[in-house]
Design an enzyme around this catalytic site. Sequence first.
Site, PDB file in Angstrom:
ATOM      1  N   PHE A 106       7.024 -14.437  26.905  1.00 14.41           N
ATOM      2  CA  PHE A 106       6.700 -14.344  25.483  1.00 14.41           C
ATOM      3  C   PHE A 106       7.830 -13.734  24.668  1.00 14.41           C
ATOM      4  O   PHE A 106       7.914 -13.924  23.449  1.00 14.41           O
ATOM      5  CB  PHE A 106       5.411 -13.538  25.288  1.00 14.41           C
ATOM      6  N   LYS A 107       8.724 -13.018  25.338  1.00 16.67           N
ATOM      7  CA  LYS A 107       9.833 -12.371  24.630  1.00 16.67           C
ATOM      8  C   LYS A 107      10.763 -13.385  23.958  1.00 16.67           C
ATOM      9  O   LYS A 107      11.566 -13.014  23.112  1.00 16.67           O
ATOM     10  CB  LYS A 107      10.634 -11.501  25.601  1.00 16.67           C
ATOM     11  N   ASP A 108      10.669 -14.664  24.344  1.00 18.48           N
ATOM     12  CA  ASP A 108      11.515 -15.681  23.720  1.00 18.48           C
ATOM     13  C   ASP A 108      11.263 -15.779  22.220  1.00 18.48           C
ATOM     14  O   ASP A 108      12.188 -16.062  21.458  1.00 18.48           O
ATOM     15  CB  ASP A 108      11.274 -17.055  24.363  1.00 18.48           C
ATOM     16  N   THR A 139      12.143  -8.788  28.883  1.00 18.90           N
ATOM     17  CA  THR A 139      12.928  -8.688  27.651  1.00 18.90           C
ATOM     18  C   THR A 139      14.383  -9.067  27.889  1.00 18.90           C
ATOM     19  O   THR A 139      14.976  -9.824  27.119  1.00 18.90           O
ATOM     20  CB  THR A 139      12.867  -7.251  27.077  1.00 18.90           C
TER      21      THR A 139
END
Length: 435
Positions: A106-108, A139
């Site tokens: 999800f850090k994208d 991250t």
Amino acid sequence: MKLYSTNNKDLRVSFKEAVFNSMPQDKGLYMPVEIPALDSDFIENIEKYSLPEIAYQVAATLLKDEIPVEDLKAIIEDAINFEAPAVKLDDHTFVLELFHGPSLAFKDFGARFMSRVMAYFLKDGEQLLDVLVATSGDTGGAVALGFLGVPNTRVTILYPEGKVSPIQELQLTTNGANIRAVEVKGTFDDCQALVKQAFADDELNTKFRLTSANSINISRLIPQTFYYFNTYAQLKKQGFKDVIFSVPSGNFGNIGAGLLAYKLGLPVKQFIAATNVNDTVPRFLQSGIYETKPSTQTYSNAMDVGAPSNWVRIMDLFSGNVDELKKVVTSYRFDDEETLNGIKAIDSKFDYVACPHTAIAYLAIEKFRNENPDDQSAAVFLSTAHACKFPDIFPTNIADKIEIPVQLKALESKAKHADQLSVDFESFKIYLLNG
């Protein structure tokens, strides 16, 4: 858009200044002076918009005139070029897949948006931008891919020795170019402390143009609101209006973004902060005493945070009123044994393979439902990383179902390169000064 420090409400800086400085010198975190409500017609008709269109509306409402319309649209279309589907598991249960970006996490969302905003603001001939980032797992990989090849930038990623998965480590240490990795003989909290100390060091700030790619940077937080709005749009198409989000929580940036979305006008019935045994926040919400502790290593390594930086932002969103916060946020903690049982339960019940972080979010949904048996809301648990990143966690019968994405297979042939450091700040400072 103007921002203040959580330690100084009178401070005023521009979005550009907050992006490049990351953290005020008073060691607070930047927050918007104003959180404007999104247009009610937009919320009422949100199901008619695509993810990039939703992202633009949200970003434009917050940023106002910081970035011209066409430039902001171009940044979003380039950065948010993958889907975030809310996959239906049963009539009221959905898993939000946030791992379809290049680093499979999800850090994208945050890393790609931030890197492109920084590249937009950087001018030819300006001083090299040194990006410092601490990672407990995902991250670093997202930031590495987000900034790889971005002109006039250099990224230094600190990660705890032996506390990231082998695939995560490959994502951190095989990039080269303008990306360098540092293996720290300590915990994620130690890595995070080194980064914060660097930002507060006068000599380093005189010599370098330092910024952070951690969720302490406001440009990481803003794009994470996009998928909350987009999920609501997907559920609204299916007839739902009441939504509960269960969020795997470590540094509390992800749920912090959800609560920022809530303050912008997203109609969310409840947020659940799901943690592993690093349970600073669940203990606080139960006892009223906020007491950090050294982080403990778990199967859900990206959540191994004993002193979550973004909690101060969440408290700020509610003006320090814990009673008001508790009306919106519930929190539960689960240990490794429960996490494994959660993985098995999801597989058995839905034939779905979930990473350990995702399993914890699912367990929190189930616990909430047990405590609120009459609730018929759509329950969404966030899947923050692809299961392939944690091959050693799964029983064989579940591991055999995991498909390894092509981009990860390519990493296996690359050589790892990481510098080693202790948790001593002077060693890190010398490392930075020696370039």
